[in-house]
Design a protein around this motif. Structure first.
Motif, PDB file in Angstrom:
ATOM      1  N   UNK A   1      54.346  -7.559  94.447  1.00 53.59           N
ATOM      2  CA  UNK A   1      55.286  -8.049  95.447  1.00 53.59           C
ATOM      3  C   UNK A   1      56.484  -7.117  95.591  1.00 53.59           C
ATOM      4  N   UNK A   2      56.858  -6.817  96.827  1.00 55.04           N
ATOM      5  CA  UNK A   2      57.967  -5.897  97.082  1.00 55.04           C
ATOM      6  C   UNK A   2      59.258  -6.421  96.476  1.00 55.04           C
ATOM      7  N   UNK A   3      59.471  -7.725  96.582  1.00 50.08           N
ATOM      8  CA  UNK A   3      60.690  -8.325  96.027  1.00 50.08           C
ATOM      9  C   UNK A   3      60.761  -8.093  94.522  1.00 50.08           C
TER      10      UNK A   3
ATOM     11  N   UNK B   1      48.789  -6.338  81.924  1.00 47.91           N
ATOM     12  CA  UNK B   1      48.068  -5.597  80.887  1.00 47.91           C
ATOM     13  C   UNK B   1      48.209  -4.094  81.055  1.00 47.91           C
ATOM     14  N   UNK B   2      48.158  -3.636  82.311  1.00 45.33           N
ATOM     15  CA  UNK B   2      48.338  -2.213  82.582  1.00 45.33           C
ATOM     16  C   UNK B   2      49.724  -1.745  82.148  1.00 45.33           C
ATOM     17  N   UNK B   3      50.740  -2.568  82.426  1.00 42.26           N
ATOM     18  CA  UNK B   3      52.099  -2.196  82.010  1.00 42.26           C
ATOM     19  C   UNK B   3      52.203  -2.106  80.495  1.00 42.26           C
TER      20      UNK B   3
ATOM     21  N   UNK C   1      52.363 -11.163  89.420  1.00 44.02           N
ATOM     22  CA  UNK C   1      51.248 -10.372  89.936  1.00 44.02           C
ATOM     23  C   UNK C   1      49.925 -10.598  89.226  1.00 44.02           C
ATOM     24  N   UNK C   2      49.933 -11.268  88.055  1.00 46.17           N
ATOM     25  CA  UNK C   2      48.676 -11.539  87.392  1.00 46.17           C
ATOM     26  C   UNK C   2      48.500 -10.791  86.085  1.00 46.17           C
ATOM     27  N   UNK C   3      47.394 -11.069  85.422  1.00 46.88           N
ATOM     28  CA  UNK C   3      47.138 -10.531  84.094  1.00 46.88           C
ATOM     29  C   UNK C   3      46.842  -9.034  84.099  1.00 46.88           C
TER      30      UNK C   3
END
Length: 328
Positions: free
Chosen positions: A5-7, A67-69, A61-63
């Protein structure tokens, strides 16, 4: 590529800028040598902030992005250990007074963030325009891992080309004057060694980014996640420097853990490039379907295990080696 999300992205960048400015202001207003307790609290704070950010990303944004972060942040944090080795050497080589080391590191980290931001944008554009760049990134990371194991990556005994040129072309004093870049001596203006130190830190970190940025692109292709993972990894680096200090040189097996992570992500990058894509150099473009796609959670487990095992092995080796040294 993960869409966020942009926000959330704008709010996150604003919050990170505020945190960095507050940290910079705090360091500038109270220059001192941090105690081990203070450094540990700050490291814990930044680690906690990174985990809170991952949790916020999970809700927004979801799992998968979260997880990537986490995987990217852990990768950058582990690879930043190499930066700490170099920081220790640079501080000693340029005889930086301990009282201003916090400020020097803070400015060096900000320079590193700016340079890495540019590098990340270039890397993202290259990936978007030239998908085959994954092969180059992957091969580069595997080669870097081999060099790390062979000890060929430690070129830290030599000043960078930029620093050598600067020393020849610019008048530089032998002593520091706080955080001043220029002073007057015998009626002439001179730069202080502070300028050389910051350039050395910035250029050295840029060289490390040649390894770390391709590595994190092997986990995620989102420039936002790549950048925020770098920010959170570098934000606590200053306090980690004072917390670990001379202990870094005695954690002898860390380089093997770092090398394993680089090699693993290098292989993952190549497999990602092969998965379902064409190889233009085989039979006019042959589709590869057998190449596995390594999920984010596997990367996360491998990164944590590699650093955990190498750190534990180093601690065990250190405890066994200490009595032997005492006996001698």
């Amino acid at each position: 590529m993960t869409d966020l999300p942009v926000v959330f992205e704008i709010g996150s960048i604003v919050a990170l800028v505020v945190i960095l400015l507050a940290d910079l202001l705090l360091v500038a207003r109270r220059p001192h040598v941090p105690t081990i307790r203070e450094s540990a609290l700050w490291v814990g704070l930044y680690v906690g902030l990174a985990l809170v950010f991952a949790l916020a990303m999970f809700f927004f944004a979801g799992a998968e992005p979260a997880g990537q972060f986490l995987a990217g942040w852990l990768t950058e944090y582990s690879l930043s250990i190499d930066n700490l080795f170099v920081f220790v050497i640079l501080m000693a080589r340029f005889a930086v007074p301990k009282k201003i080391q916090q400020e020097v590191l803070m400015l060096g980290i900000i320079i590193a963030l700016v340079l890495r931001g540019v590098f990340i944008l270039l890397g993202a554009q290259l990936i978007e325009d030239f998908s085959w760049i994954f092969y180059i990134f992957g091969a580069w990371l595997v080669w870097t891992a081999i060099q790390q194991l062979r000890g060929e990556d430690e070129d830290d005994q030599k000043d960078s080309f930029i620093v050598r040129v600067l020393r020849r072309r610019v008048r530089i004093t032998d002593t520091y004057d706080g955080m001043k870049f220029r002073v007057t001596e015998n009626g002439a203006r001179h730069f202080t060694p502070l300028l050389v130190v910051l350039i050395a830190i910035g250029t050295t970190d840029l060289l490390f980014a040649l390894d770390s940025i391709p590595a994190i692109f092997g986990i995620t292709q989102s420039p936002f996640i790549v950048f925020t993972a770098n920010v959170f990894a570098l934000m606590g680096l200053r306090q980690l420097y004072f917390l670990l200090g001379g202990l870094l040189e005695r954690l002898v097996f860390l380089k093997y853990g770092i090398a394993f992570i680089l090699a693993f992500i290098g292989v993952k990058l190549v497999l990602h490039a092969l998965h379902g894509n064409e190889l233009p150099f085989l039979n006019g473009g042959e589709h590869i379907e057998w190449a596995p796609e390594i999920p984010t959670w596997v990367s996360l487990v491998v990164i944590v295990a590699a650093m955990g095992v190498s750190t534990l092995a180093s601690v065990v080796h250190l405890r066994r080696d200490t009595p032997a040294r005492a006996a001698d």
